[in-house]
Design a protein around this motif. Structure first.
Motif, short mmCIF file in Angstrom:
data_model
loop_
_atom_site.label_atom_id
_atom_site.label_comp_id
_atom_site.label_asym_id
_atom_site.label_seq_id
_atom_site.Cartn_x
_atom_site.Cartn_y
_atom_site.Cartn_z
N ASP A 88 -7.68 -1.90 6.12
CA ASP A 88 -7.19 -3.03 5.32
C ASP A 88 -5.87 -3.57 5.82
N GLU A 89 -5.15 -2.80 6.64
CA GLU A 89 -3.91 -3.29 7.24
C GLU A 89 -4.16 -3.87 8.63
N LYS A 148 0.84 -1.20 0.00
CA LYS A 148 0.00 0.00 0.00
C LYS A 148 0.88 1.26 0.00
N ARG A 181 2.36 1.68 -3.42
CA ARG A 181 1.34 2.16 -4.36
C ARG A 181 1.11 3.66 -4.21
N GLU A 182 1.12 4.13 -2.98
CA GLU A 182 0.85 5.54 -2.73
C GLU A 182 2.08 6.42 -2.98
#
Length: 555
Positions: free
Chosen positions: A276-277, A205, A208-209
């Motif tokens: 989600d983490e 994540k 991605r960010e």
């Protein structure tokens, strides 16, 4: 890079040679982060051992070392390039076995510091610098470069190189970039991100960010590295299991907010993580953990006992994943395996807790038609210290009496808290907040207030590791008794005598209960039943000793 200075045979000539004016003071002035070490294993004249595998592994395990690779060259022969300036070299003869070590440190150090750490002459240590130099030095370890092969050097296999990262992938990319004339900065950046993911310092994540370009180009490799990171994680020291179900006798068991309660509980336990983490919701029993990414909480949503056993490969798999002191557990997923590193299991189901827990330990038939016998109910009940009964308007928290009383009898729960609230209304209210940051803050505020008894109990269930090993070992050893020989025979006779006395006492109690016509029965220590008198007086036992006419019934 094939040999160190001819001079480094003298490890320490005496005195502080690194001090100003000393013979090796120069080594304190040469500082950097990338170093190579080249040295024979054994001194050619004295036979003194200069460096060993054990020393290399010990030094490279230090927290100051970021990345490393090393190899033992034990198949080299002297080539023409070795003859000049080396009177010991004889063309074609076997070279003395020697080590090559390449390391990148987290912070700057001097050549002298590195040499002292390995107890080597500073001439064996070289500082390296320049973009891509670290990977170029590692490429040399196998002699795979065209120049080395033209010189006739032995080609070492990849598995002879020891490293703490995927050096082969890194070197191949470095070579490809060099051949295409690309600047190595992009390759170095990609490798840095890969290593961060492999070492758990960066999540997908975050990539991605923060680095969307690398994420798009390198997603498949990053996913494999993240999976590799989990497969190398130790098992957590402790795991806590919760069951959230309906209330026995309540006609309305569905749509009461059990899953929402599980998610809110998880978010409040791990408030520093995004949703989600923080938690993973396992739904399909056929592939329950396919997308598990190392979250600390797994929510087994709407799983009955048979679903859970199917998902985890049988009852033994359930016992393993729901063990409160787990071992390292790897589970199969499509195209590989993943390791479970979570510390909390939460099961949600409309079923009342007693029905669910009895189902886990009871007789069942698996999907292949094989029948399995029932097991001790303590196996299932004892794995869940806390259960919850959720209705439309309340959440009831019950604590297992085995944990309350610190006994091995886990077959009963007692209510310890009741939260009067509708989880459906709580979630609907939070969802109605427009601003994301405000909704996040409100979630924690409501969770802290509503779930306070749950959070407090979770904290109480966690082991506190605060004692010294010597204190614990001494205490444990003092409580251990080993019987053998005559002592073992004596203890066996005494145990048989105690068992005989207990049976006699039970028989007397049963006869007494029968005489007075007691209608209510209780289990005795050996599994028989003692009875309670109609006036509430019971004959029973405390710690194996007869207890005469105890008021209030057996407890």
């Amino acid at each position: 890079m094939d040999s160190a200075d001819p001079e480094p045979t003298e490890v320490d000539p005496g005195g502080n040679q690194y001090a100003e004016g000393g013979k090796w003071h120069y080594a304190e002035q040469i500082k950097g982060r990338i170093f190579t070490i080249t040295t024979d294993c054994v001194h050619p004249d004295t036979g003194e051992v200069l460096l060993t595998v054990e020393t290399i592994e010990k030094r490279l395990s230090k927290s100051s070392v970021e990345y490393f690779a090393w190899v033992l060259h034990d198949k080299d022969c002297f080539t023409e390039s070795d003859l000049e300036g080396n009177p010991r070299a004889v063309l074609g003869e076997h070279k003395p076995d020697h080590f090559h070590v390449v390391m990148q440190l987290k912070n700057q150090a001097s050549v002298g510091q590195v040499a002292r750490g390995y107890k080597l002459h500073p001439g064996c240590v070289r500082k390296k610098e320049g973009q891509g130099t670290f990977l170029d030095c590692i490429e040399y370890l196998t002699h795979e470069h065209e120049k080395q092969q033209k010189l006739g050097k032995h080609l070492y296999a990849d598995d002879e190189v020891h490293s703490n990262f995927d050096w082969r992938m890194a070197v191949d990319e470095r070579v490809a970039a060099r051949k295409q004339g690309f600047h190595s900065g992009a390759a170095a950046k990609k490798m840095k991100i890969r290593l961060a993911v492999m070492n758990g310092q960066m999540t997908l994540k975050q990539v991605r960010e923060d680095e969307p370009g690398v994420y798009v180009q390198d997603l498949e490799k990053l996913q494999k590295l993240q999976q590799d990171f989990r497969l190398h994680q130790p098992a957590p020291r402790h795991r806590t299991n919760y069951f959230i179900g309906g209330m026995a006798g309540d006609e309305r068991k569905g749509r009461t907010g059990k899953t929402q309660l599980a998610k809110l509980f998880a978010r409040t336990l791990f408030r520093d993580l995004d949703a989600d983490e923080c938690y993973y919701v396992a739904t399909d029993p056929r592939v329950p953990l396919q997308n598990y990414k190392g979250q600390p909480v797994i929510i087994w949503d709407d799983y009955n006992a048979l679903d859970l056993m199917e998902a985890l490969g049988g009852r033994s798999g359930v016992w393993q994943v729901f063990d409160d002191h787990p071992s390292a557990t790897d589970v199969n997923i499509k195209y590989g395996a993943t390791r479970l590193v979570h510390t909390v299991n939460i099961i949600t189901k409309t079923t009342p807790y007693a029905e669910f827990l009895d189902g886990l330990a009871g007789e069942y038939t698996d999907k292949s038609g094989k029948q399995h016998k029932a097991e001790d109910r303590n196996q299932s009940w004892g794995r869940f210290p806390v259960v919850f009964e959720v209705t439309i308007h309340s959440i009831v928290m019950l604590l297992n009496r085995g944990f309350v009383d610190d006994t091995d009898d886990f077959l009963a729960y007692e209510e310890v808290a009741r939260m009067r609230a509708s989880m459906r209304e709580v979630c609907a209210g939070l969802d109605s907040i427009e601003d994301d940051a405000e909704r996040e803050a409100a979630t924690y505020q409501v969770g802290d207030f509503l779930l306070r008894p749950m959070l407090d109990q979770h904290a109480n269930l966690q082991p506190v590791a605060s004692r010294k090993a010597t204190e614990v070992v001494g205490e444990l050893l003092s409580g251990i008794e080993i019987l053998d020989g005559e002592a073992l025979e004596k203890d066996a006779k005494e145990e048989a005598g105690r068992a005989s006395d207990l049976k006699r006492l039970e028989a007397e109690a049963l006869a007494h209960a029968k005489t007075i016509g007691a209608p209510v029965e209780y289990l005795t220590p050996s599994g028989q039943r003692a009875a309670m008198c109609p006036d509430g007086v019971t004959w029973g036992w405390t710690n194996g000793s007869p207890l005469h006419l105890v008021e209030g019934g057996a407890r």
